[in-house]
Design a protein around this motif. Structure first.
Motif, PDB file in Angstrom:
ATOM      1  N   ILE A   1       5.386   3.803  11.425  1.00 49.69           N
ATOM      2  CA  ILE A   1       4.754   2.799  10.570  1.00 49.69           C
ATOM      3  C   ILE A   1       5.664   2.698   9.352  1.00 49.69           C
ATOM      4  CG2 ILE A   1       2.742   2.211   9.172  1.00 49.69           C
ATOM      5  CD1 ILE A   1       1.020   3.725  11.160  1.00 49.69           C
TER       6      ILE A   1
ATOM      7  N   GLU B   1       1.099   1.871   3.928  1.00 44.85           N
ATOM      8  CA  GLU B   1      -0.113   1.061   3.914  1.00 44.85           C
ATOM      9  C   GLU B   1      -0.999   1.523   2.757  1.00 44.85           C
ATOM     10  OE1 GLU B   1      -2.309   0.677   7.511  1.00 44.85           O
ATOM     11  OE2 GLU B   1      -0.547   0.925   8.785  1.00 44.85           O
ATOM     12  N   THR B   2      -1.431   0.574   1.949  1.00 48.16           N
ATOM     13  CA  THR B   2      -2.298   0.886   0.811  1.00 48.16           C
ATOM     14  C   THR B   2      -3.360  -0.206   0.763  1.00 48.16           C
ATOM     15  OG1 THR B   2      -0.351   1.788  -0.334  1.00 48.16           O
ATOM     16  CG2 THR B   2      -2.331   1.426  -1.658  1.00 48.16           C
ATOM     17  N   HIS B   3      -4.574   0.124   1.162  1.00 45.08           N
ATOM     18  CA  HIS B   3      -5.584  -0.913   1.362  1.00 45.08           C
ATOM     19  C   HIS B   3      -6.993  -0.377   1.118  1.00 45.08           C
ATOM     20  CE1 HIS B   3      -6.296   1.126   5.130  1.00 45.08           C
ATOM     21  NE2 HIS B   3      -5.065   0.877   5.549  1.00 45.08           N
TER      22      HIS B   3
ATOM     23  N   HIS C   1     -10.471   5.490   6.007  1.00 51.73           N
ATOM     24  CA  HIS C   1     -10.050   5.875   7.353  1.00 51.73           C
ATOM     25  C   HIS C   1     -10.533   7.272   7.714  1.00 51.73           C
ATOM     26  CE1 HIS C   1      -7.778   2.453   8.371  1.00 51.73           C
ATOM     27  NE2 HIS C   1      -6.575   2.817   7.965  1.00 51.73           N
TER      28      HIS C   1
ATOM     29  N   GLN D   1      -0.384   5.485   3.049  1.00 53.32           N
ATOM     30  CA  GLN D   1      -0.229   6.158   4.331  1.00 53.32           C
ATOM     31  C   GLN D   1       0.862   5.492   5.158  1.00 53.32           C
ATOM     32  OE1 GLN D   1      -3.353   4.896   7.323  1.00 53.32           O
ATOM     33  NE2 GLN D   1      -4.347   4.227   5.430  1.00 53.32           N
ATOM     34  N   SER D   2       1.591   6.297   5.897  1.00 52.04           N
ATOM     35  CA  SER D   2       2.517   5.834   6.918  1.00 52.04           C
ATOM     36  C   SER D   2       2.769   7.012   7.833  1.00 52.04           C
ATOM     37  CB  SER D   2       3.839   5.324   6.303  1.00 52.04           C
ATOM     38  OG  SER D   2       4.489   6.357   5.587  1.00 52.04           O
TER      39      SER D   2
ATOM     40  N   LYS E   1     -12.327   2.541  10.586  1.00 51.32           N
ATOM     41  CA  LYS E   1     -12.190   1.839   9.316  1.00 51.32           C
ATOM     42  C   LYS E   1     -13.383   0.916   9.108  1.00 51.32           C
ATOM     43  CE  LYS E   1      -9.007  -1.599  11.332  1.00 51.32           C
ATOM     44  NZ  LYS E   1      -7.646  -2.196  11.187  1.00 51.32           N
TER      45      LYS E   1
END
Length: 278
Positions: free
Chosen positions: A204, A208-210, A214, A248-249, A264
Motif C-alpha cells: 500500500i 492512508e489517513t482517513h 479499522h 497506515q500503510s 470499517k
C-alpha cells in the motif's frame, strides 16, 4: 486446491521456559494484539452459549474501539446458542475460519465452512451450532446499526470467500485486491467487513489517513505494517486496531499471500459535537 488459508488460535499455555516479552502494544492511536496472546486464560464466556469460548479482540471503550466489537469464537463439538445476540440494535458479521457451523436465519439453515461469510441484520433472530467432529472457529463482528430515515435496512445474507471475486486496486495488476461482500454503493450498510489480499512484495504505497476506524485480523501470511509512526512486523493470527485518522500503510513480506479481515465504519454523517456513548 486454494492458496488461501485461515489462521485459528493455538490456545493452550506457553511453557514456563518461554520468555514473557512480546509484541503486544496499546497506544492512543493503535493497538497490536499478537496471536500468541490468545491463550486459554485470556478467553471469555458468554451467557446463553454452550461449548463456547471467545477471545475479545476489540470492544467500545475509552481510548480504544468506538464503533464495534470483534470476537474470535471457538465452538466445541455440540456447542452453539439459540440466543446468541441479546442486543436488538446490533448487526453482525460472521466469518468462519475453521470447522463448520449451521447458521439459522429465521427458518432457513445455512451451513458455513471455512471461508463462509454471513451478514446478520439488526433485530434478525438467529441461531448457530457447531457441525462435524472437530471444533469450529469464526470471527464475530458487531456494530450498532445506525438507521437513516428514508433508507431501508439491509437484509441478512450469506456468501463465501471463494465465491466472491476480488476487486483489484487500480494500477496494481491484481497484486493488491479487496474481496467485498457488500456493494460499496449500497448506502443501507453502515459497516463493511472485507478481505484484503496482497501478493508477496505488494505494497500500500501511501499512508492512508482517513475517518474510518479499522479492525484488522491477519488471516494468512506476513507483512510489515505502518501504524501511526511505527512500522511493525505482523503475521497470521495478529490483530490490529486503528483509530480514525491513524496513518497506515503496509508491505507484504514472506512467500505467500498476505490477507487480513478488515472492518470499517462507513456511509453515515459525522456526529457534530462530542461523541455520544454507543
Amino acid at each position: 486446491m486454494s492458496q488461501y488459508r485461515y489462521h485459528t488460535p493455538v490456545a493452550g499455555l506457553p511453557p514456563q521456559s518461554e520468555l514473557s516479552t512480546g509484541r503486544a502494544v496499546l497506544t492512543p492511536a493503535y493497538a497490536l494484539i499478537p496471536g500468541t496472546t490468545m491463550r486459554d486464560i485470556t478467553a471469555s464466556l458468554l451467557p446463553f452459549w454452550t461449548g463456547m469460548r471467545a477471545w475479545v479482540l476489540a470492544r467500545p471503550m475509552s481510548g480504544f474501539a468506538e464503533t464495534f466489537s470483534h470476537l474470535l469464537v471457538e465452538l466445541a463439538p455440540g456447542g452453539g446458542s439459540d440466543r446468541p445476540e441479546i442486543a436488538p440494535e446490533a448487526q453482525s458479521v460472521l466469518f468462519v475460519v475453521g470447522g463448520a457451523v449451521t447458521l439459522h436465519l429465521g427458518e432457513t439453515a445455512h451451513r458455513l465452512e471455512a471461508g463462509g461469510y454471513a451478514y446478520i441484520a439488526a433485530g434478525e433472530p438467529w441461531r448457530i451450532a457447531q457441525e462435524g467432529e472437530g471444533p469450529a472457529t469464526f470471527h464475530w463482528l458487531r456494530k450498532r446499526y445506525e438507521a437513516v430515515e428514508g433508507l431501508d435496512r439491509p437484509e441478512s445474507f450469506t456468501a463465501t470467500d471463494a465465491g466472491t471475486e476480488p476487486v483489484a486496486m487500480p494500477g496494481t495488476d491484481g497484486r493488491w485486491a479487496t474481496t467485498r461482500f457488500v456493494d460499496p454503493g449500497d448506502l443501507r450498510h453502515d459497516m463493511h467487513v472485507n478481505i484484503v489480499t496482497l501478493s508477496p512484495g505488494a505494497t500500500i504505497p501511501f499512508a492512508e489517513t482517513h475517518v474510518m476506524e479499522h479492525g484488522l485480523f491477519v488471516l494468512q501470511g506476513r507483512g510489515v505494517y505502518q501504524l501511526n509512526r511505527d512500522w511493525v512486523e505482523v503475521e497470521a493470527g495478529d490483530y490490529m486496531w486503528l483509530r480514525a485518522f491513524c496513518p497506515q500503510s503496509c508491505h507484504a513480506s514472506g512467500t505467500e499471500p498476505f490477507r487480513y479481515l478488515l472492518y470499517k465504519d462507513v456511509n453515515r454523517h459525522m456526529p457534530l459535537g462530542p461523541a455520544t456513548p454507543r
